[in-house]
Each structure stands twice: as structure tokens, then as C-alpha cells.
Scaffold this motif. Structure first.
Motif, PDB file in Angstrom:
ATOM      1  N   MET A   1       0.686  -1.084   0.137  1.00  0.00           N
ATOM      2  CA  MET A   1       0.122   0.102  -0.060  1.00  0.00           C
ATOM      3  C   MET A   1       0.954   1.022  -0.121  1.00  0.00           C
ATOM      4  N   GLY A   2       0.858   1.978  -0.914  1.00  0.00           N
ATOM      5  CA  GLY A   2       1.544   3.429  -0.960  1.00  0.00           C
ATOM      6  C   GLY A   2       0.849   4.318  -0.278  1.00  0.00           C
ATOM      7  N   VAL A   3       1.543   4.954   0.690  1.00  0.00           N
ATOM      8  CA  VAL A   3       0.869   5.968   1.752  1.00  0.00           C
ATOM      9  C   VAL A   3       1.893   7.340   1.296  1.00  0.00           C
ATOM     10  N   VAL A   4       1.237   8.234   0.944  1.00  0.00           N
ATOM     11  CA  VAL A   4       1.875   9.654   1.087  1.00  0.00           C
ATOM     12  C   VAL A   4       1.937  10.337   1.951  1.00  0.00           C
TER      13      VAL A   4
ATOM     14  N   LEU B   1     -17.267  -4.387  -8.084  1.00  0.00           N
ATOM     15  CA  LEU B   1     -18.275  -2.953  -8.615  1.00  0.00           C
ATOM     16  C   LEU B   1     -19.594  -3.464  -8.605  1.00  0.00           C
ATOM     17  N   HIS B   2     -20.547  -2.620  -8.400  1.00  0.00           N
ATOM     18  CA  HIS B   2     -21.937  -2.867  -8.820  1.00  0.00           C
ATOM     19  C   HIS B   2     -22.365  -2.239  -9.884  1.00  0.00           C
TER      20      HIS B   2
ATOM     21  N   SER C   1      -6.146  -3.785  -2.576  1.00  0.00           N
ATOM     22  CA  SER C   1      -7.520  -3.878  -2.244  1.00  0.00           C
ATOM     23  C   SER C   1      -8.604  -2.922  -3.202  1.00  0.00           C
ATOM     24  N   PHE C   2      -7.930  -1.697  -3.557  1.00  0.00           N
ATOM     25  CA  PHE C   2      -8.944  -0.957  -4.409  1.00  0.00           C
ATOM     26  C   PHE C   2      -8.976  -1.567  -5.707  1.00  0.00           C
TER      27      PHE C   2
ATOM     28  N   VAL D   1      -3.471   9.057   3.540  1.00  0.00           N
ATOM     29  CA  VAL D   1      -3.935   9.307   2.102  1.00  0.00           C
ATOM     30  C   VAL D   1      -3.225   7.918   1.371  1.00  0.00           C
ATOM     31  N   ILE D   2      -3.844   7.180   0.592  1.00  0.00           N
ATOM     32  CA  ILE D   2      -3.562   5.954   0.103  1.00  0.00           C
ATOM     33  C   ILE D   2      -3.474   6.265  -1.464  1.00  0.00           C
TER      34      ILE D   2
END
Length: 59
Positions: free
Chosen positions: A1-4, A29-30, A23-24, A15-16
């Protein structure tokens, strides 16, 4: 996970970077129904109009 973290020190915000967050990318999606969305927007707009009318009458 990249965190700024630049310029966010001691803010309490996390902030991701969504481009690198697995996970994103894997989220389910619906399907969207345009008619249902428009009905929802109509209801929201109506609620604002109705509340504005009540507010103005109370003056």
C-alpha cells in the motif's frame, strides 16, 4: 500500500495511492441503474427545495 506522507505530518489523515492499492483494484463493482440514480437525485433536490421553503416561511 502506497502512503503519501509529504505535507501530511501530524494531520491525522491517511492518504492511500489508489493506483498501487491492491484492495482498491480488487473491489467488487456494482451495476448502476441510471433511472434509480436520477430518482435519487430528484428526491435529494426536492428535499433541499422543501427545506428552503420551510426556512423562508419561518422568517
Amino acid at each position: 500500500m502506497g502512503v503519501v506522507t509529504s505535507n501530511l505530518t501530524d494531520t491525522g489523515l491517511e492518504v492511500i495511492d489508489l493506483q498501487t492499492d491492491p484492495s482498491f483494484a480488487e473491489r467488487r463493482l456494482h451495476e448502476r441503474d441510471a433511472a434509480t440514480q436520477m430518482e435519487g437525485m430528484r428526491r435529494v433536490a426536492r428535499a433541499f427545495v422543501d427545506s428552503r421553503i420551510r426556512f423562508c416561511r419561518s422568517w
